[in-house]
Enzyme design. Sequence first.
Site: not given
Ligand code: DX5
Ligand code: ZN
Length: 221
Positions: A8, A33, A35, A37, A66, A68, A137, A176
């Site tokens: 990620s 990956h 993210d 947001m 992903h 969010m 999650m 994740d």
């Molecule tokens: C958090 C993200 C993850 C995040 C995971 O909301 O969806 O993808 O990067 O981070 P780690 O592996 O550090 O927990």
């Molecule tokens: Zn993620």
Amino acid sequence: MTIKIAPSILSADYARLADAVAAAEAGGADWIHVDVMDGHFVPNLTVGPPVIAALKKVTSLPLDVHLMVERPHTLIQAVAAAGADYITIHQEATVHLHRNVQWIRELGARPGISLNPATPLATLDEILPYVDLVLLMTVNPGFGGQEYIPTSTAKIAALRQLLDARSLWGVELEVDGGIAPETAGEVAAAGATVLVAGAAIFNEHAPVAENIAHLRRHARG
Ligand code: DX5
Ligand code: ZN
């Protein structure tokens, strides 16, 4: 089933994303990956379609996006056009899950569904035959570097049973949040097929390639 590792980039240096992705690719990552947001669905803001399009130009690895975000339908088209290979939306973020999943597929990407830690697997019942990936999650979404929620392991195992019972062998079971050498063996044994990891891969303790190899060794048990 062989385990895929999806670094990620949330934990990478956002001023040097191309370098981070190159290091992950050279280090044996399977997917990247990303993210996305929106500051509403989760209390954090990251990147969107322009950055996905830029990453697409510098890697040949599948981009695992992903979302969010609330109202994911407002972004799906642009994210697909930017080159996302997998587009995962949250069960909790839309009332039109089936429509959005179909739309992702029509746009040429692979649809995934994500569940927050407190969302039960039962909510997957009707949508499961339509998706290529389920992302569980294993922390509350929004930030990297959080602790793995221990009750997630039973949820992963229950989803593995559900997928197997319905002969959905092709559906990836992605986990994740808090995935590190200490937790990788446990989630892999429970039936995860894709391990997302941010802080365990992009950190100052060791090079990216070493961290990926370390995670993979633990995932093999
Ligand atoms: C958090 C993200 C993850 C995040 C995971 O909301 O969806 O993808 O990067 O981070 P780690 O592996 O550090 O927990
Ligand atoms: Zn993620």
